[in-house]
Design an enzyme around this catalytic site. Structure first.
Site, PDB file in Angstrom:
ATOM      1  N   SER A 137     -30.641 -17.394   5.331  1.00 15.09           N
ATOM      2  CA  SER A 137     -31.655 -18.375   5.738  1.00 15.09           C
ATOM      3  C   SER A 137     -32.549 -17.718   6.766  1.00 15.09           C
ATOM      4  O   SER A 137     -32.136 -16.774   7.463  1.00 15.09           O
ATOM      5  CB  SER A 137     -30.984 -19.608   6.343  1.00 15.09           C
ATOM      6  OG  SER A 137     -31.945 -20.454   6.959  1.00 15.09           O
ATOM      7  N   TYR A 150     -25.102 -24.625  12.040  1.00 16.33           N
ATOM      8  CA  TYR A 150     -25.632 -23.999  10.834  1.00 16.33           C
ATOM      9  C   TYR A 150     -26.205 -22.618  11.140  1.00 16.33           C
ATOM     10  O   TYR A 150     -25.925 -21.643  10.441  1.00 16.33           O
ATOM     11  CB  TYR A 150     -26.709 -24.887  10.208  1.00 16.33           C
ATOM     12  CG  TYR A 150     -27.307 -24.315   8.947  1.00 16.33           C
ATOM     13  CD1 TYR A 150     -26.540 -24.203   7.782  1.00 16.33           C
ATOM     14  CD2 TYR A 150     -28.630 -23.872   8.908  1.00 16.33           C
ATOM     15  CE1 TYR A 150     -27.090 -23.666   6.620  1.00 16.33           C
ATOM     16  CE2 TYR A 150     -29.176 -23.348   7.756  1.00 16.33           C
ATOM     17  CZ  TYR A 150     -28.400 -23.243   6.620  1.00 16.33           C
ATOM     18  OH  TYR A 150     -28.936 -22.714   5.469  1.00 16.33           O
TER      19      TYR A 150
END
Length: 235
Positions: A137, A150
């Site tokens: 990501s 996260y």
């Protein structure tokens, strides 16, 4: 360009979203796709569309992860591509995260990548070839409010893949990491196709094309990192 015809490709998180788009595109390019996800029903659908092999599995479970690799070897005799795409995320102030939230994100995003790579490496090393692609990501490279758990998991996943790249290069194995920005999927309980997402989010097909790009690079070309995000995304 490297030809993907008859390459054996394992794609985790293949039942929907980015993983599904990757599986479908690799099949279109001639690869033999092993589709992996927890949802057996959705997984069977994408396996039929790719004419591939469906292996229901929880990538964070050591036995399941090993079974994915074993089934691919039993069916096809080799592994050429491993796409570690399965991922989960939830977002909140750090003080409001539960231990269960934290553990789940690290189990799927980090441990899942570790277990699949660990199980695949003996076969890839014996072949002196193969390509591992991690879907990380853009938050592997930055931080934001509500993203402690996260983001930490994605930083950790990035570290695993970056380290592995150095460890296996001498065996002729490539490791590439893709860092998507916002993608219009079911991630974090979202529903794809909202008017706002049309303007601000990437599509799963965009990430699939990025995977295809790194896989099809000539043998002598190593693409370690590829950042991809919509031009309208704000940081």
């Amino acid at each position: 360009m490297t030809d993907l015809t008859d390459k054996v490709a394992i794609v985790t998180g293949a039942s929907r979203g980015i993983g599904r788009a990757i599986a479908l595109l690799l099949a279109l390019q001639g690869a033999k796709v092993v589709c992996v996800a927890r949802s057996a029903e959705e997984l069977e659908d994408v396996a039929q569309k790719t004419a591939g092999l469906a292996v229901p599995a929880d990538v964070a479970d050591e036995t399941d992860a090993q079974n994915v690799i074993d089934e691919a070897i039993r069916r096809f005799g080799r592994i050429d591509i491993l796409v570690c795409n399965a991922g989960v995320g939830s977002f909140n102030l750090l003080e409001h995260f539960t231990v269960a939230d934290w553990d789940q994100m690290f189990a799927v995003n980090v441990k899942g990548t570790f277990l699949l790579c660990k199980a695949a490496l003996p076969h890839l090393k014996a072949q002196h070839s193969g390509h591992i692609v991690g879907i990380a990501s853009d938050v592997s490279k930055r931080t934001f409010q509500h993203g402690a758990a996260y983001g930490a998991s994605k930083y950790a996943q990035d570290a695993v893949l970056s380290t592995l790249r150095k460890e296996v290069r001498s065996f002729g194995i490539k490791v590439s990491t893709i860092y998507p920005g916002l993608v219009d999927t079911y991630f974090n309980d979202s529903r794809p196709g909202s008017p706002n997402a049309e303007k601000t989010h990437l599509k799963p097909a965009d990430i699939a094309q990025a995977v295809r790009y790194v896989l099809e690079a000539p043998t002598h070309v190593v693409i370690d990192e590829l950042m991809i995000h919509p031009l309208t995304q704000e940081y």
